[in-house]
Motif scaffolding. Structure first.
Motif, PDB file in Angstrom:
ATOM      1  N   ALA A  70     -19.699   3.508 108.474  1.00 35.19           N
ATOM      2  CA  ALA A  70     -20.592   3.778 107.338  1.00 35.19           C
ATOM      3  C   ALA A  70     -22.021   4.027 107.806  1.00 35.19           C
ATOM      4  O   ALA A  70     -22.649   5.006 107.403  1.00 35.19           O
ATOM      5  N   GLU A  81     -26.465  11.723  98.535  1.00 34.75           N
ATOM      6  CA  GLU A  81     -25.333  12.554  98.123  1.00 34.75           C
ATOM      7  C   GLU A  81     -25.838  13.739  97.293  1.00 34.75           C
ATOM      8  O   GLU A  81     -26.902  13.649  96.682  1.00 34.75           O
ATOM      9  N   ASN A  87     -26.206   6.248  99.310  1.00 40.14           N
ATOM     10  CA  ASN A  87     -25.379   5.234  99.962  1.00 40.14           C
ATOM     11  C   ASN A  87     -26.328   4.363 100.766  1.00 40.14           C
ATOM     12  O   ASN A  87     -27.052   4.867 101.617  1.00 40.14           O
ATOM     13  N   HIS A  92     -23.115   1.189 103.256  1.00 43.15           N
ATOM     14  CA  HIS A  92     -23.308   2.408 102.452  1.00 43.15           C
ATOM     15  C   HIS A  92     -22.811   2.211 101.019  1.00 43.15           C
ATOM     16  O   HIS A  92     -21.931   2.921 100.537  1.00 43.15           O
ATOM     17  N   ASN A  94     -22.949   2.614  97.188  1.00 42.20           N
ATOM     18  CA  ASN A  94     -23.443   3.749  96.418  1.00 42.20           C
ATOM     19  C   ASN A  94     -24.176   3.334  95.147  1.00 42.20           C
ATOM     20  O   ASN A  94     -23.753   2.428  94.426  1.00 42.20           O
ATOM     21  N   TRP A 142     -13.950   2.461 100.007  1.00 39.84           N
ATOM     22  CA  TRP A 142     -14.768   3.196 100.973  1.00 39.84           C
ATOM     23  C   TRP A 142     -13.906   4.245 101.657  1.00 39.84           C
ATOM     24  O   TRP A 142     -12.977   3.921 102.409  1.00 39.84           O
TER      25      TRP A 142
END
Length: 164
Positions: A70, A81, A87, A92, A94, A142
């Motif tokens: 990650a 993103e 993230n 990471h 979100n 993930w």
């Protein structure tokens, strides 16, 4: 003294430079001053101390593998993103669902600001990751864990870290 003024029609710089400078300054203010990239064994120890070994049936190696793929073990890592979400942190996490950015509204299921997930003590990140792993899909929430860690022999992720 007479105040200086610009000639009519002249700007101080190219269009957008003032806006870009303001955005850059604001982003510096929103990002914590501390950054931390963990070594593998250092992260093993921290995650073990925070209770991730065996949590929801996942080994410590699963969590370390996830963190590596990650963020490269970087507690302050942020990836943006295309949809405008981010993230955040070592796992990471979100912003679309789990944390709140200052300028966005959303579910914020971990009840934290995304910047809290950039803290090198990892407590907020681990608590939020635990909450995410309680969902039906566990660590499969993930994509990076599914692609790089799931079903693999992960023993190398924790080997040699006993003395740490």
């Amino acid at each position: 003294m007479e105040a200086r003024s610009l000639a009519p029609g002249r700007q101080r710089g190219p269009p957008g430079v003032t806006w870009l400078a303001a955005v850059s300054l604001l982003s510096c203010l929103l990002v914590p001053g501390q950054t931390k990239v963990f070594s593998r064994c250092e992260l093993v120890k921290v995650l073990q101390d925070l209770g991730l070994e065996g949590y929801r049936g996942y080994s410590l190696a699963d969590w370390v593998c996830l963190a590596y793929f990650a963020s490269g073990f970087d507690a302050s890592d942020v990836e943006y993103e295309p949809d405008g979400s981010s993230n955040n942190g070592i796992f990471h996490i979100n912003s679309r669902k789990w944390c709140r950015n200052f300028d966005k509204k959303g579910p914020n299921l971990c009840h934290v600001y995304c910047t809290d997930l950039l803290n090198p003590n990892l407590k907020d990140s681990v608590i939020c990751a635990m909450k995410i792993s309680q969902e039906t899909n566990g660590l499969s929430n993930w994509e990076t864990w599914r692609q790089n860690c799931q079903g693999q022999d992960l023993s190398d992720w924790v080997d040699g870290c006993d003395d740490f």
